[in-house]
Design a protein around this motif. Structure first.
Motif, mmCIF file in Angstrom:
data_model
loop_
_atom_site.group_PDB
_atom_site.id
_atom_site.type_symbol
_atom_site.label_atom_id
_atom_site.label_comp_id
_atom_site.label_asym_id
_atom_site.label_seq_id
_atom_site.Cartn_x
_atom_site.Cartn_y
_atom_site.Cartn_z
ATOM 1 N N LYS A 142 0.833 -1.181 0.000
ATOM 2 C CA LYS A 142 0.000 0.000 0.000
ATOM 3 C C LYS A 142 0.878 1.244 0.000
ATOM 4 C CE LYS A 142 -3.793 -0.308 2.499
ATOM 5 N NZ LYS A 142 -4.797 -0.606 1.477
ATOM 6 N N VAL A 143 0.253 2.404 0.180
ATOM 7 C CA VAL A 143 1.041 3.634 0.202
ATOM 8 C C VAL A 143 1.963 3.666 1.411
ATOM 9 C CG1 VAL A 143 -0.628 4.982 -1.085
ATOM 10 C CG2 VAL A 143 -0.857 4.826 1.392
ATOM 11 N N HIS A 144 1.604 2.933 2.464
ATOM 12 C CA HIS A 144 2.463 2.849 3.641
ATOM 13 C C HIS A 144 3.427 1.671 3.512
ATOM 14 C CE1 HIS A 144 -0.293 5.698 5.251
ATOM 15 N NE2 HIS A 144 -1.257 4.836 5.454
ATOM 16 N N ARG A 145 4.566 1.791 4.144
ATOM 17 C CA ARG A 145 5.514 0.688 4.255
ATOM 18 C C ARG A 145 5.582 0.298 5.724
ATOM 19 N NH1 ARG A 145 5.841 -1.459 -0.618
ATOM 20 N NH2 ARG A 145 6.325 0.081 -2.211
ATOM 21 N N LEU A 146 4.533 -0.365 6.183
ATOM 22 C CA LEU A 146 4.405 -0.647 7.605
ATOM 23 C C LEU A 146 5.534 -1.511 8.160
ATOM 24 C CD1 LEU A 146 0.542 -1.163 7.936
ATOM 25 C CD2 LEU A 146 1.896 0.928 8.118
ATOM 26 N N PRO A 147 6.034 -2.510 7.432
ATOM 27 C CA PRO A 147 7.167 -3.268 7.967
ATOM 28 C C PRO A 147 8.404 -2.406 8.184
ATOM 29 C CG PRO A 147 6.079 -4.525 6.256
ATOM 30 C CD PRO A 147 5.488 -3.151 6.212
ATOM 31 N N ASP A 148 8.639 -1.434 7.297
ATOM 32 C CA ASP A 148 9.773 -0.527 7.478
ATOM 33 C C ASP A 148 9.584 0.322 8.736
ATOM 34 O OD1 ASP A 148 10.722 -1.543 5.147
ATOM 35 O OD2 ASP A 148 10.310 0.219 3.930
ATOM 36 N N GLU A 149 8.345 0.790 8.931
ATOM 37 C CA GLU A 149 8.050 1.579 10.123
ATOM 38 C C GLU A 149 8.245 0.738 11.384
ATOM 39 O OE1 GLU A 149 4.225 3.344 9.979
ATOM 40 O OE2 GLU A 149 4.577 4.444 8.103
ATOM 41 N N PHE A 150 7.771 -0.500 11.316
ATOM 42 C CA PHE A 150 7.882 -1.397 12.478
ATOM 43 C C PHE A 150 9.345 -1.654 12.823
ATOM 44 C CE2 PHE A 150 8.152 -5.675 14.330
ATOM 45 C CZ PHE A 150 7.312 -5.519 15.430
ATOM 46 N N ALA A 151 10.166 -1.814 11.797
ATOM 47 C CA ALA A 151 11.595 -2.053 12.037
ATOM 48 C C ALA A 151 12.214 -0.884 12.791
ATOM 49 C CB ALA A 151 12.317 -2.286 10.717
ATOM 50 N N TYR A 152 11.798 0.329 12.448
ATOM 51 C CA TYR A 152 12.339 1.499 13.143
ATOM 52 C C TYR A 152 11.828 1.559 14.579
ATOM 53 C CZ TYR A 152 13.819 6.280 14.083
ATOM 54 O OH TYR A 152 14.417 7.384 14.632
ATOM 55 N N LEU A 153 10.568 1.206 14.785
ATOM 56 C CA LEU A 153 10.015 1.216 16.137
ATOM 57 C C LEU A 153 10.712 0.191 17.026
ATOM 58 C CD1 LEU A 153 6.197 1.578 15.374
ATOM 59 C CD2 LEU A 153 7.783 3.352 16.148
ATOM 60 N N THR A 154 11.076 -0.960 16.468
ATOM 61 C CA THR A 154 11.802 -1.954 17.262
ATOM 62 C C THR A 154 13.166 -1.405 17.681
ATOM 63 O OG1 THR A 154 12.736 -3.024 15.292
ATOM 64 C CG2 THR A 154 10.649 -3.882 16.130
ATOM 65 N N LYS A 155 13.766 -0.614 16.801
ATOM 66 C CA LYS A 155 15.051 0.010 17.134
ATOM 67 C C LYS A 155 14.881 0.980 18.313
ATOM 68 C CE LYS A 155 18.669 2.895 14.972
ATOM 69 N NZ LYS A 155 18.467 4.106 15.800
ATOM 70 N N LEU A 156 13.815 1.783 18.274
ATOM 71 C CA LEU A 156 13.548 2.706 19.366
ATOM 72 C C LEU A 156 13.274 1.962 20.667
ATOM 73 C CD1 LEU A 156 11.245 5.369 17.653
ATOM 74 C CD2 LEU A 156 13.694 5.515 18.085
ATOM 75 N N HIS A 157 12.598 0.822 20.545
ATOM 76 C CA HIS A 157 12.294 -0.003 21.725
ATOM 77 C C HIS A 157 13.579 -0.490 22.384
ATOM 78 C CE1 HIS A 157 10.133 -3.049 24.138
ATOM 79 N NE2 HIS A 157 11.172 -3.822 23.860
ATOM 80 N N LYS A 158 14.498 -0.965 21.592
ATOM 81 C CA LYS A 158 15.749 -1.479 22.139
ATOM 82 C C LYS A 158 16.583 -0.372 22.770
ATOM 83 C CE LYS A 158 16.025 -5.309 18.847
ATOM 84 N NZ LYS A 158 16.787 -5.919 17.732
ATOM 85 N N GLU A 159 16.442 0.843 22.233
ATOM 86 C CA GLU A 159 17.174 1.975 22.794
ATOM 87 C C GLU A 159 16.531 2.505 24.077
ATOM 88 O OE1 GLU A 159 17.346 4.879 19.739
ATOM 89 O OE2 GLU A 159 18.722 3.745 18.459
ATOM 90 N N GLY A 160 15.289 2.089 24.333
ATOM 91 C CA GLY A 160 14.590 2.555 25.523
ATOM 92 C C GLY A 160 13.826 3.847 25.317
#
Length: 396
Positions: A367-385
């Motif tokens: 779709k117009v969104h790339r939700l898996p790419d967004e999710f990958a970035y959110l997981t990075k933020l999660h690991k950083e706290g």
């Protein structure tokens, strides 16, 4: 005088010959292309390039003859299964890593992310327009339109907006941002969400009947104008208006955040929505309407700097930015764009039926969104706290 005329004649003749050669070459090339397409051969030229353009299961569609359609479809399915299995294996590893990671809040990381965002825009100035920002009958430009498409500000919009910028000087200790992924089903996260100081929900998702998993507290809920068409039949019938009004009231006291000037495709829907809200304002005293200012272009620039290049970022990602600027600690629930979680199929949205699973829905891959790419970035933020990305049950 004859010589220059003769030279011009020769030049024109030479040019005509060159054009004939080019046209002849194009005719032959197009003929070969048609022959390859009829034979289902995608091994030559730019067709091969198109075929190789896959991203998270996305494939270019190339027309073929009926004789080769079945064979072509089988080949595509084989390719998709192979690509999809590899991708799912990588995703599963990332998800397991997030689940097993002992999350700890890191205020330093959160502050750094907040400063990065503010270097691109001052969200507080454009988070919500005020009644001073618009005047009925004036022209407004759509922010994401490639051309400078404009719309006449609908009558009554001025009276629906707040007099002052919402959330001015507001700061919250703990906030919950609730997405709509089917991963929320049977999570038991409702109580955890409701204990937050501030709760933002996305795209007017159903709450009634799902309280145990998604909670019931609402401070802000986003409303994509397309919801009016898809869920309420563009308010064409009286029963549609009644249902919409009932749903608006059931949410309680909250801010309805509508990105009205984001895309020119919803201009007629905007007029319908504002007209309805204006006529029913007396019955909707607990609903504060909010329209964002021209913040989308700057936000897209920010995400592009993070290698997230989308036609349009998702509402969830946009609201993450807002919550991170308002809240000291941000918890995300229902942010999971994949069709399976720990070996179990889940619907795309928790309030969707199970017929919208991996077998017949793309889950944001194409779709117009790339939700898996967004999710990958959110997981990075999660690991950083910087954020807490909740995926597991809240009762375990």
């Amino acid at each position: 005088m004859r010589r220059p005329t003769y030279e011009r004649f020769v030049a024109l003749l030479t040019m005509s010959a060159c054009m004939c050669c080019v046209l002849t070459y194009m005719h032959v090339w197009i003929g070969n292309l048609e022959r390859h397409l009829k034979n289902g051969d995608t091994s030559t030229g730019f067709i091969s390039t198109l075929k190789s353009r896959t991203l998270l299961g996305e494939k270019s569609v190339i027309p073929v003859s009926e004789a080769t359609e079945e064979k072509k479809q089988e080949n595509q399915e084989d390719d998709f299964d192979e690509d999809d299995s590899i991708f799912n294996a990588e995703v599963k590893a990332d998800v397991e890593d997030v689940i097993s990671y002992p999350w700890q809040p890191n205020q330093t990381a959160a502050v750094v992310k907040r400063r990065e965002m503010l270097s691109y825009f001052n969200l507080f100035k454009v988070l919500t327009m005020t009644s001073d920002d618009v005047t009925s009958g004036h022209l407004a430009r759509f922010y994401s339109a490639k051309s400078k498409t404009i719309i006449t500000v609908p009558g009554g919009m001025h009276n629906l907006l707040p007099r002052r910028q919402l959330f001015r000087k507001k700061h919250y200790k703990q906030c919950s941002l609730v997405g709509n992924s089917g991963v929320l089903l049977q999570s038991g996260c409702g109580r955890t969400i409701d204990q937050s100081d501030f709760v933002i929900r996305c795209n007017f998702a159903t709450i009634k009947g799902y309280e145990a998993d998604v909670g019931s507290k609402v401070d802000v809920v986003t409303f994509n104008p397309s919801i009016l068409n898809n869920k309420y039949n563009s308010l064409s019938l009286e029963k549609d208006k009644t249902k919409f009004k009932r749903d608006l009231i059931e949410y309680g006291k909250y801010v309805l955040w509508v990105p009205v000037f984001s895309d020119h495709a919803v201009s007629s829907t905007i007029r319908t929505l504002i007209d309805f809200l204006g006529k029913n304002k007396g019955d909707l005293t607990n609903v504060q309407l909010a329209f964002p200012g021209n913040v989308l272009p700057a936000i897209e620039d920010f995400w592009y700097s993070k290698s997230i290049d989308e036609e349009r970022i998702s509402t969830g990602l946009l609201m993450y930015m807002i919550s991170s600027l308002l809240c000291e600690e941000v918890h995300l629930f229902g942010f999971y764009p994949f069709p399976e979680f720990r070996g179990k199929q889940i619907p795309y949205h928790y309030d969707h039926s199970m017929n919208r699973t991996a077998e017949n829905y793309d889950f944001g891959y194409m779709k117009v969104h790339r939700l898996p790419d967004e999710f990958a970035y959110l997981t990075k933020l999660h690991k950083e706290g910087a954020i807490n990305l909740h995926l597991e049950s809240c009762t375990s």
